[in-house]
Design a protein around this motif. Structure first.
Motif, PDB file in Angstrom:
ATOM      1  N   LYS A  21       0.848  -1.187   0.077  1.00  0.00           N
ATOM      2  CA  LYS A  21      -0.029   0.091  -0.020  1.00  0.00           C
ATOM      3  C   LYS A  21       0.763   1.421  -0.029  1.00  0.00           C
ATOM      4  O   LYS A  21       0.409   2.328  -0.457  1.00  0.00           O
ATOM      5  N   ARG A  44       3.121   3.938  -3.741  1.00  0.00           N
ATOM      6  CA  ARG A  44       1.980   4.865  -4.495  1.00  0.00           C
ATOM      7  C   ARG A  44       2.712   4.794  -5.858  1.00  0.00           C
ATOM      8  O   ARG A  44       2.115   5.212  -7.007  1.00  0.00           O
ATOM      9  N   GLN A  61       1.621   1.956  -7.529  1.00  0.00           N
ATOM     10  CA  GLN A  61       0.204   2.071  -7.953  1.00  0.00           C
ATOM     11  C   GLN A  61      -0.188   2.959  -9.041  1.00  0.00           C
ATOM     12  O   GLN A  61      -0.996   2.607  -9.913  1.00  0.00           O
ATOM     13  N   MET A  68      -8.065  -0.345  -7.902  1.00  0.00           N
ATOM     14  CA  MET A  68      -7.846  -1.082  -6.643  1.00  0.00           C
ATOM     15  C   MET A  68      -9.249  -1.926  -6.541  1.00  0.00           C
ATOM     16  O   MET A  68     -10.215  -1.361  -6.555  1.00  0.00           O
ATOM     17  N   MET A 106      -4.912  -5.127  -7.272  1.00  0.00           N
ATOM     18  CA  MET A 106      -5.211  -4.432  -8.173  1.00  0.00           C
ATOM     19  C   MET A 106      -5.695  -5.009  -9.373  1.00  0.00           C
ATOM     20  O   MET A 106      -4.981  -6.201  -9.837  1.00  0.00           O
TER      21      MET A 106
END
Length: 161
Positions: free
Chosen positions: A127, A130, A133, A143, A157
């Motif tokens: 998590k 970033r 992501q 997500m 994801m």
């Protein structure tokens, strides 16, 4: 040190020499979470599992990826279904954070498209990461779930088509 990967990319099943090198990579905090420890068992897992080495013609190993259960994070609260192709990626530390992720991931997906064209893709990422992501979102991932393993929170994801 931005690199162009698509034109001079080579991907092959991981060897013992490559696994040993990759297990020795060290990332700067907070990405040191991804550091591994060399062991004969870790090498065996990588060369016998679904791990592949990614090379750039004049740079040697620039990363790797794995598929299937090797890309899943074992945990007690999220159950991975067989509805998705799980993918795990790792880029050599010296190439991270410099805009190389997009071309690297595009090359990996291009390779996977050959064998897994119609299977939806899934990634699991810490998590706090970033940076990863954001990259995955550029490839249409969103997500779907969150879970914890020990003190680390993870995000699952799914690639939306």
């Amino acid at each position: 040190m931005c690199i162009r990967l698509r034109e001079d990319l080579n991907i092959k099943k991981m060897s013992e020499v490559e696994a040993t090198e990759i297990l020795g990579w060290t990332y700067r905090a907070p990405y040191d979470f991804y550091n591994n420890t060399y062991s004969p068992e870790a090498v065996k897992e990588m060369i016998e599992g679904s791990y592949y080495t990614v090379f750039a013609a004049d740079k040697g190993i620039i990363g790797f990826f794995c598929t299937g259960s090797a890309a899943q994070v074992p945990n007690d609260s999220y159950s991975y279904s067989d509805d998705y192709m799980d993918i795990g990626i790792g880029m050599k530390p010296e190439y991270t954070g410099q805009g190389n992720g997009r071309s690297f991931l595009a090359a990996v997906f291009s390779e996977l498209q050959i064998s897994y064209e119609n299977q939806p893709k899934r990634l699991t990422v810490a998590k706090f990461n970033r940076r990863a992501q954001s990259l995955y979102e550029k490839f249409g991932f969103r997500m779907k779930h969150e879970f914890s393993k020990g003190s680390t929170e993870f995000i699952v994801m799914i690639q939306s088509n």
